[in-house]
Design an enzyme around this catalytic site. Structure first.
Site, PDB file in Angstrom:
ATOM      1  N   ARG A  50       0.839  -1.214   0.000  1.00  0.00           N
ATOM      2  CA  ARG A  50       0.000   0.000   0.000  1.00  0.00           C
ATOM      3  C   ARG A  50       0.868   1.256   0.000  1.00  0.00           C
ATOM      4  NH1 ARG A  50      -4.400   0.577   4.660  1.00  0.00           N
ATOM      5  NH2 ARG A  50      -2.553   1.018   5.883  1.00  0.00           N
ATOM      6  N   LYS A 149      -2.590   7.099   1.334  1.00  0.00           N
ATOM      7  CA  LYS A 149      -2.336   7.359   2.755  1.00  0.00           C
ATOM      8  C   LYS A 149      -1.258   8.435   2.809  1.00  0.00           C
ATOM      9  CE  LYS A 149      -2.172   4.557   6.907  1.00  0.00           C
ATOM     10  NZ  LYS A 149      -3.192   5.254   7.657  1.00  0.00           N
ATOM     11  N   GLU A 182     -16.076   6.096   5.676  1.00  0.00           N
ATOM     12  CA  GLU A 182     -15.338   5.411   6.748  1.00  0.00           C
ATOM     13  C   GLU A 182     -15.178   6.380   7.905  1.00  0.00           C
ATOM     14  OE1 GLU A 182     -11.228   4.647   5.867  1.00  0.00           O
ATOM     15  OE2 GLU A 182     -11.059   6.429   4.633  1.00  0.00           O
TER      16      GLU A 182
HETATM   17  N1  PXG Z   1      -9.108   4.579   7.250  1.00  0.00           N
HETATM   18  C1  PXG Z   1      -8.208   5.548   7.420  1.00  0.00           C
HETATM   19  C2  PXG Z   1      -8.498   6.910   6.916  1.00  0.00           C
HETATM   20  C3  PXG Z   1      -6.994   5.242   8.046  1.00  0.00           C
HETATM   21  O1  PXG Z   1      -6.069   6.202   8.211  1.00  0.00           O
HETATM   22  C4  PXG Z   1      -7.748   2.969   8.338  1.00  0.00           C
HETATM   23  C5  PXG Z   1      -8.902   3.313   7.687  1.00  0.00           C
HETATM   24  C6  PXG Z   1      -7.536   1.547   8.744  1.00  0.00           C
HETATM   25  O2  PXG Z   1      -6.609   0.926   7.869  1.00  0.00           O
HETATM   26  P1  PXG Z   1      -5.638  -0.229   8.364  1.00  0.00           P
HETATM   27  O3  PXG Z   1      -4.801  -0.555   7.163  1.00  0.00           O
HETATM   28  O4  PXG Z   1      -4.849   0.309   9.514  1.00  0.00           O
HETATM   29  O5  PXG Z   1      -6.479  -1.365   8.781  1.00  0.00           O
HETATM   30  C7  PXG Z   1      -6.750   3.940   8.525  1.00  0.00           C
HETATM   31  C8  PXG Z   1      -5.487   3.609   9.232  1.00  0.00           C
HETATM   32  C9  PXG Z   1      -3.102   6.549  14.053  1.00  0.00           C
HETATM   33  C10 PXG Z   1      -3.300   5.403  13.151  1.00  0.00           C
HETATM   34  O6  PXG Z   1      -1.972   6.753  14.483  1.00  0.00           O
HETATM   35  C11 PXG Z   1      -4.165   5.507  12.071  1.00  0.00           C
HETATM   36  C12 PXG Z   1      -4.321   4.429  11.226  1.00  0.00           C
HETATM   37  C13 PXG Z   1      -3.656   3.262  11.467  1.00  0.00           C
HETATM   38  C14 PXG Z   1      -2.786   3.173  12.530  1.00  0.00           C
HETATM   39  C15 PXG Z   1      -2.612   4.257  13.408  1.00  0.00           C
HETATM   40  O7  PXG Z   1      -4.077   7.251  14.336  1.00  0.00           O
HETATM   41  N2  PXG Z   1      -5.165   4.588  10.185  1.00  0.00           N
END
Ligand code: PXG
Length: 296
Positions: A50, A149, A182
């Site tokens: 990703r 991201k 989301e």
């Molecule tokens: N949506 C968004 C907008 C994200 O930033 C997810 C969904 C979940 O994706 P994953 O691949 O993690 O299952 C994310 C991920 C933090 C933090 O520090 C944020 C995320 C992941 C880990 C830590 O706030 N966001």
């Protein structure tokens, strides 16, 4: 703590990048948030895939191969004796001039931080979370595409501020058409009449790694799973709702915009998926101890 910057390790005090880095000046860069469980980096290959896609979408050349990055992540964990924790990996456009032209940036900068994760309060996993929809819309796909991201998370930060103001931990963001996309850092799932549903990627959902794992776990358990368009109505009448994310794992949701979801407590399917997810994180991932080779 030792921080990886461009192939070298620095103490926390000395881990610095230029104020002329376009990651700081313009949010020009990409990142990943990854977990380590029991001495293994969970789903590292998927996170790096990703990361490379995000970088490609913003025309950023990561100055390492995926194999070198794997090595660097594992070595950063090793240097920090990380067994369980959180890895923040970022690639910025690098040092440039005060103009926004990325062509003025000589070389992207790679930073890897291995530290602790701050989870939601533990009682939320037991009792379930209350969330609200907010006015800040998920990025339009012709602006910063929501699949990227990127280091510019200000839109999500604005939505999080709305959640804070409402006195809840997370916010549901709708897309420009008004369909559910989301949350600010988590994907969203509902269950209705034995079917699991989550917003399709074109609704503005991030291609969440946890989202993918949970969909696989549900299908293995014989549950039908659909990626579709969802409205707020669909959420309000759901039997169960939960959020997924690397940081959050699987969080039950019991109230949305003041409407009680199902029985108002975490549902049986949500609990089953939480258990299977925990089993999986215990046994899979890239081992941290295996290597001790030099990186960079
Ligand atoms: N949506 C968004 C907008 C994200 O930033 C997810 C969904 C979940 O994706 P994953 O691949 O993690 O299952 C994310 C991920 C933090 C933090 O520090 C944020 C995320 C992941 C880990 C830590 O706030 N966001």
């Amino acid at each position: 703590m030792k921080v990886f910057i461009d192939g070298k390790f620095y103490s926390e005090q000395n881990a610095k990048i230029s104020v002329f880095d376009h990651g700081l000046l313009y949010g020009d860069g990409v990142f990943e948030g990854i977990r380590a469980y029991h001495g293994r980096v969970f789903k590292l290959k998927e996170h790096l895939e990703r990361l490379w896609y995000s970088a490609k979408a913003i025309a950023l050349d990561i100055p390492m191969t995926p194999a070198e990055m794997t090595q660097a992540v594992v070595e950063t964990c090793r240097q920090n004796k990380l067994v369980d924790g959180y890895i923040r990996l970022l690639v910025t456009r690098g040092k440039g001039t005060l103009g926004l032209n990325p062509n003025r940036c000589a070389k992207p900068v790679v930073v890897i931080i291995a530290g602790k994760i701050q989870l939601y309060p533990p009682e939320l996993y037991e009792k379930g979370m209350e969330i609200v929809t907010v006015a800040t819309t998920r990025n339009h796909h012709n602006a910063v595409n929501p699949a990227i991201k990127s280091l510019n998370y200000l839109n999500n930060v604005l939505a999080k501020i709305e959640a804070n103001v409402a006195g809840v931990e997370e916010a549901i963001m709708l897309n420009a058409e008004g369909f559910v996309a989301e949350c600010t850092g988590d994907n969203l799932f509902i269950l209705r009449r034995g079917e699991m549903a989550t917003p399709a990627l074109h609704s503005g959902a991030l291609y969440g790694i946890t989202r993918g794992v949970v969909m696989d776990l549900a299908r293995e358990a014989g549950l039908p799973v659909v990626e579709t368009t969802l409205t707020r109505y669909d959420l309000y009448v759901a039997d169960e709702c939960f959020l997924t994310g690397t940081g959050a794992e699987i969080v039950p949701v019991v109230k949305i915009d003041g409407r009680t979801i199902g029985e108002g407590r975490p549902g049986a399917t949500t609990r089953m998926l939480q258990e299977r997810y925990h089993e999986m994180t215990r046994v899979s991932g890239e081992p941290i101890r295996r290597t001790g080779r030099k990186v960079g």
